[in-house]
Design a protein around this motif. Structure first.
Motif, PDB file in Angstrom:
ATOM      1  N   ASP A 118      -3.700   7.744  -2.918  1.00  0.00           N
ATOM      2  CA  ASP A 118      -4.195   7.611  -1.553  1.00  0.00           C
ATOM      3  C   ASP A 118      -5.315   8.618  -1.310  1.00  0.00           C
ATOM      4  O   ASP A 118      -5.582   9.494  -2.124  1.00  0.00           O
ATOM      5  N   TYR A 119      -5.974   8.481  -0.169  1.00  0.00           N
ATOM      6  CA  TYR A 119      -7.001   9.437   0.224  1.00  0.00           C
ATOM      7  C   TYR A 119      -6.731   9.908   1.648  1.00  0.00           C
ATOM      8  O   TYR A 119      -5.926   9.322   2.369  1.00  0.00           O
ATOM      9  N   ASN A 148       0.514   4.337  -2.502  1.00  0.00           N
ATOM     10  CA  ASN A 148       0.258   5.684  -1.983  1.00  0.00           C
ATOM     11  C   ASN A 148       1.233   6.703  -2.555  1.00  0.00           C
ATOM     12  O   ASN A 148       0.867   7.860  -2.809  1.00  0.00           O
ATOM     13  N   ASP A 149       2.487   6.301  -2.780  1.00  0.00           N
ATOM     14  CA  ASP A 149       3.471   7.229  -3.335  1.00  0.00           C
ATOM     15  C   ASP A 149       3.130   7.650  -4.763  1.00  0.00           C
ATOM     16  O   ASP A 149       3.622   8.662  -5.251  1.00  0.00           O
ATOM     17  N   LYS A 199       0.826  -1.209   0.000  1.00  0.00           N
ATOM     18  CA  LYS A 199       0.000   0.000   0.000  1.00  0.00           C
ATOM     19  C   LYS A 199       0.862   1.261   0.000  1.00  0.00           C
ATOM     20  O   LYS A 199       0.513   2.260  -0.640  1.00  0.00           O
ATOM     21  N   SER A 200       1.987   1.222   0.699  1.00  0.00           N
ATOM     22  CA  SER A 200       2.848   2.407   0.738  1.00  0.00           C
ATOM     23  C   SER A 200       3.409   2.728  -0.648  1.00  0.00           C
ATOM     24  O   SER A 200       3.565   3.898  -1.011  1.00  0.00           O
TER      25      SER A 200
END
Length: 344
Positions: free
Chosen positions: A194-195, A189-190, A185-186
């Motif tokens: 992401d929210y 996200n980069d 997920k990280s």
């Protein structure tokens, strides 16, 4: 590529590379990734600049197969059947360029990378790592994104996703993948997917953000921001002191970064101006720009209407019951913005 850079054969080879990159690659407008030893396939520059760099600095060491300029995809299309499911291609380099275009072009970014630059370099590194030794179809980043997409499409739980990653790693120790859902997920996200989670009053009076981000009670109705436990649940409350559970959460996809990203990609930027520069204006209703509401807005805001890059957004919202039962009062209300500039 190993010939002296002043030789006639090397200069002709550079011209052949540029012809190939612009014929079969995926240039962003008039720019391609520069494979010189200085830019290392990170910076996007025009043809004449790429030519100068390759003559001055030479190709980056080891770049004998032009994977950043679609050579692998061309070879795959020649050697495989016509089945689209067999020969797929993920344009990860284009994705990173769209997301971090300003970072890649910024002067001085190599001397002292900021937070965005660090994310960019990390993702470039992930995109260049093989999924396993000898793998040509996927990189570490592209495989992780594809796997994360399947999780979202089919509703896998976070725990099941982690278990799948562990099983894949146990079965194939050489597989270069994240070891858990949080690691995967990280990476996603980069990429800017992401929210933002914002705590809200249970009675919808206010959001706990900006000047009120540390408040515990609503300023209007006095309701508690966090779930209060009963006496029988004191032990549970004590165990959750590190993380207090909010009564209601608003999930917010920030608007401004997404509007910027629309103009970062040259293809999308062109479609945003289509309504004014390329639309066939014969008076027939094929686009919202022909509608009376659009025309009335233009007449009231002449300065806004003068620039075709300005975006017209339509807002829509509707509630639905996510658990498919009317015996509970819970409902979800997404608020959606649509870009009216885009072609039909």
């Amino acid at each position: 590529m190993d010939l002296p850079r002043y030789s006639k054969e090397y200069i002709e080879g550079v011209q052949s590379f540029l012809d190939f990159a612009y014929s079969y690659g995926d240039p962003q407008g008039e720019e391609i990734q520069c494979p010189c030893a200085k830019c290392c396939n990170i910076r996007w520059t025009r043809r004449n600049v790429v030519y100068d760099h390759l003559i001055c600095y030479g190709f980056v060491q080891g770049y004998t197969r032009w994977i950043n300029h679609r050579e692998c995809e061309i070879l795959m299309n020649v050697n495989c059947d016509m089945d689209d499911n067999v020969c797929s291609y993920d344009d990860i380099d284009g994705l990173l360029n769209d997301k971090f275009r300003n970072v890649a072009h910024a002067e001085g970014v190599y001397e002292g990378p900021n937070e965005d630059a660090n994310k960019f370099y990390n993702l470039v590194d992930e995109a260049s790592q093989d999924l396993y030794p000898g793998c040509k179809g996927f990189s570490r980043l592209s495989f992780t994104i594809r796997l994360y997409l399947l999780k979202c499409l089919h509703g896998w739980s976070n725990a099941s996703f982690t278990s799948l990653l562990e099983l894949l790693k146990e079965t194939m120790p050489d597989l270069n993948i994240p070891i858990s859902y949080n690691k995967a997920k990280s990476m996603v996200n980069d990429l800017g997917l992401d929210y933002e989670k914002i705590d809200a009053c249970p009675n919808d009076c206010m959001l706990f953000r900006n000047d009120h981000k540390d408040d515990e009670y609503c300023h209007f109705c006095g309701a508690s921001r966090y779930i209060k436990y009963f006496e029988v649940d004191r032990d549970l409350e004590a165990s959750k002191k590190g993380y207090r559970v909010p009564t209601k959460i608003l999930r917010h996809f920030p608007l401004i970064p997404r509007l910027k990203r629309l103009f970062m990609c040259s293809k999308t930027a062109d479609t945003l101006r289509w309504h004014d520069e390329e639309r066939y204006k014969d008076g027939k209703l094929r686009h919202p720009a022909v509608g009376q509401a659009w025309k009335d807005f233009d007449s009231l805001h002449l300065e806004f209407a003068r620039d075709s890059r300005n975006l017209r957004l339509g807002l829509a919202s509707d509630g639905f019951n996510p658990f498919r039962t009317m015996s509970i009062s819970h409902s979800t209300w997404p608020v959606i913005l649509m870009v009216y500039n885009l072609l039909p």
